[in-house]
Design an enzyme around this catalytic site. Sequence first.
Site, PDB file in Angstrom:
ATOM      1  N   GLY A 101       0.638  -1.246  -0.018  1.00 53.43           N
ATOM      2  CA  GLY A 101      -0.092  -0.084   0.061  1.00 53.43           C
ATOM      3  C   GLY A 101       0.831   1.161  -0.053  1.00 53.43           C
ATOM      4  N   GLU A 157       2.821   4.659   1.258  1.00 50.06           N
ATOM      5  CA  GLU A 157       2.636   5.461   2.029  1.00 50.06           C
ATOM      6  C   GLU A 157       0.941   5.513   2.549  1.00 50.06           C
ATOM      7  OE1 GLU A 157       5.838   9.082   2.373  1.00 50.06           O
ATOM      8  OE2 GLU A 157       5.430   8.631   0.366  1.00 50.06           O
ATOM      9  N   ALA A 162      -1.011   3.301   2.895  1.00 45.97           N
ATOM     10  CA  ALA A 162      -1.404   2.254   3.637  1.00 45.97           C
ATOM     11  C   ALA A 162      -1.629   2.736   5.159  1.00 45.97           C
ATOM     12  CB  ALA A 162      -0.549   1.024   3.815  1.00 45.97           C
ATOM     13  N   ASN A 215      -1.083   1.050   8.114  1.00 40.71           N
ATOM     14  CA  ASN A 215       0.050   0.647   8.910  1.00 40.71           C
ATOM     15  C   ASN A 215       1.154   0.554   7.861  1.00 40.71           C
ATOM     16  OD1 ASN A 215      -1.415   0.822  11.368  1.00 40.71           O
ATOM     17  ND2 ASN A 215      -2.719  -0.924  10.621  1.00 40.71           N
ATOM     18  N   VAL A 216       2.253   1.314   7.765  1.00 45.12           N
ATOM     19  CA  VAL A 216       3.251   0.999   6.887  1.00 45.12           C
ATOM     20  C   VAL A 216       4.396   0.260   7.186  1.00 45.12           C
ATOM     21  CG1 VAL A 216       4.774   2.218   5.567  1.00 45.12           C
ATOM     22  CG2 VAL A 216       2.897   3.509   6.073  1.00 45.12           C
ATOM     23  N   VAL A 217       4.907  -0.649   6.486  1.00 38.97           N
ATOM     24  CA  VAL A 217       5.932  -1.650   6.743  1.00 38.97           C
ATOM     25  C   VAL A 217       7.235  -0.884   6.148  1.00 38.97           C
ATOM     26  CG1 VAL A 217       6.856  -3.977   6.573  1.00 38.97           C
ATOM     27  CG2 VAL A 217       4.311  -3.723   7.062  1.00 38.97           C
ATOM     28  N   LYS A 248       7.033  -2.699  11.224  1.00 42.15           N
ATOM     29  CA  LYS A 248       5.654  -2.087  10.819  1.00 42.15           C
ATOM     30  C   LYS A 248       5.184  -0.762  11.733  1.00 42.15           C
ATOM     31  CE  LYS A 248       0.728  -3.748  10.516  1.00 42.15           C
ATOM     32  NZ  LYS A 248      -0.156  -4.619  10.649  1.00 42.15           N
ATOM     33  N   ASP A 305      -7.154 -10.450   9.169  1.00 44.85           N
ATOM     34  CA  ASP A 305      -6.798 -10.144   7.728  1.00 44.85           C
ATOM     35  C   ASP A 305      -5.958 -11.060   6.925  1.00 44.85           C
ATOM     36  OD1 ASP A 305      -7.415  -8.900   5.332  1.00 44.85           O
ATOM     37  OD2 ASP A 305      -6.154  -6.835   5.941  1.00 44.85           O
TER      38      ASP A 305
END
Length: 489
Positions: free
Chosen positions: A62, A64, A66, A68-70, A84, A178
């Site tokens: 996703g 930036e 998303a 929750n960014v990884v 994360k 999810d």
Amino acid sequence: MGCLHSKTAHLPSSDDPAAPHKPESVNGDQVDQEIQNFKEFELNELRKATNGFSPSCIVSEGGEKAPNVVYRGKLEGNHLVAIKRFSRQSWPDAQQFVVEATGVGKLRNKRLVSLIGCCAEGDERLLVAEYMPNDTLSKHLFHWEKQPLPWEMRVRIADYIAQALDHCNNENRKIYHDLNAYRILFDEEGDPRLSTFGLMKNSRDGKSYSTNLAYTPPEFLRTGRVIPESVIFSYGTILLDLLSGKHIPPSHALDIIRGKNALLLMDSSLEGQYASDDATKLVELASKCLQWEAKDRPDTNFLLSAVAPLPKKEEVASHVLMGLPKNTVILPTMLSPLGKACSKMDLATVHDILLKTGYRDEEGAENELSFQEWTQQVQEMLNTKKFGDIAFRDKDFKNSIEYYSKLVGMMPVPSATVFARRAFSYLMTDQQELALRDAMQAQVCIPEWPTAFYLQALALSKLGMESDAQDMLNDGAAYDAKRQNSWRC
């Protein structure tokens, strides 16, 4: 990243009838007896590991956007990790976050990506896990570039993820948020592993569920909650992905199955790779998992018994089935002291070795320089070299670059050592691209010089190009071994 300890000391003996299921055992094999402890990281450590949470380090699909960014990060000691970063609205209670993360961090199984740490400072909530270098199931299944996933790999994925879910279930971690093709990652061997990020709630009340509603368990639509049986439903959607090679809404898939046209689900690229009976069994299992009523779905034990017989080529490594390159990792004991220092990003030791080695590998070039005709030009060149060496010795890297750059323009024959020292000086002044260029120039001067390869590895690692860096370390070690053998003869 934490101390090592044995997992087995506290386990009951196998002949104890009350002994619980041993989650460390998968298909009869024991995972490593030595594992890393879970730890709490400082925010500065993780900020440094991700270059200040740079967008260039983002690895989540996703990006930036998303919630929750990884990020891919590199800890001290050159350890790659996945970090994360939760949105600021998530987990307002820092203590609750740490307790939840610590609980997930206790899970250790070769079918799971280990969670190795967390951070809760101020508004920041971060998880730290092992880094999986070979992308997600989504990438290999839906966006493949070289070859589609073969049938044998698909049934292996179904088997391994069933094992992962069964382990979580036995450890009383029955809720997985999810579950989808993005949550299945591939390690350095090409083996699929289930991300432990999904075992953490995505919001303060566990209501977050980010998949498209067409793929969401029915009970979530009714109650807004995820229950253990929801995970089985999501596993059924994974089976649909594996069978078809594309996203098919469960309701549409069930219509096809009820119409007795089950094989219409199959990915056309798999033609000729599977027995119809095996495909039918997997389709039937998907159908059971996708039942509308949660009570009608099977449990993880049933999943295991259904998928375990399907893999037929267990002796073939996953990376071979997937057509992935397999980098041979050289153990530190096979590297020279300089190679070890470069692999560990130990810049102080690299500087010390370069200083002590001097111009030894130039095969007398320094002596030849000394006996040239004492013209003013040669004297100026020798003085420039002297001042560059003094600056390098004193770690005055800005001046060493200036003097060595002047020297490169003056010398009739380029010096590999000068290029190597200037390369290191560039690294120490955060000019990685120039460092890489000079390390390559040093290799041009002496084609099989291990130092040139090790410095290239160091520069490539600084640039985040880990696979190329490992190749350079391998080459440097090979030339080191070649030198040692030639000296013995």
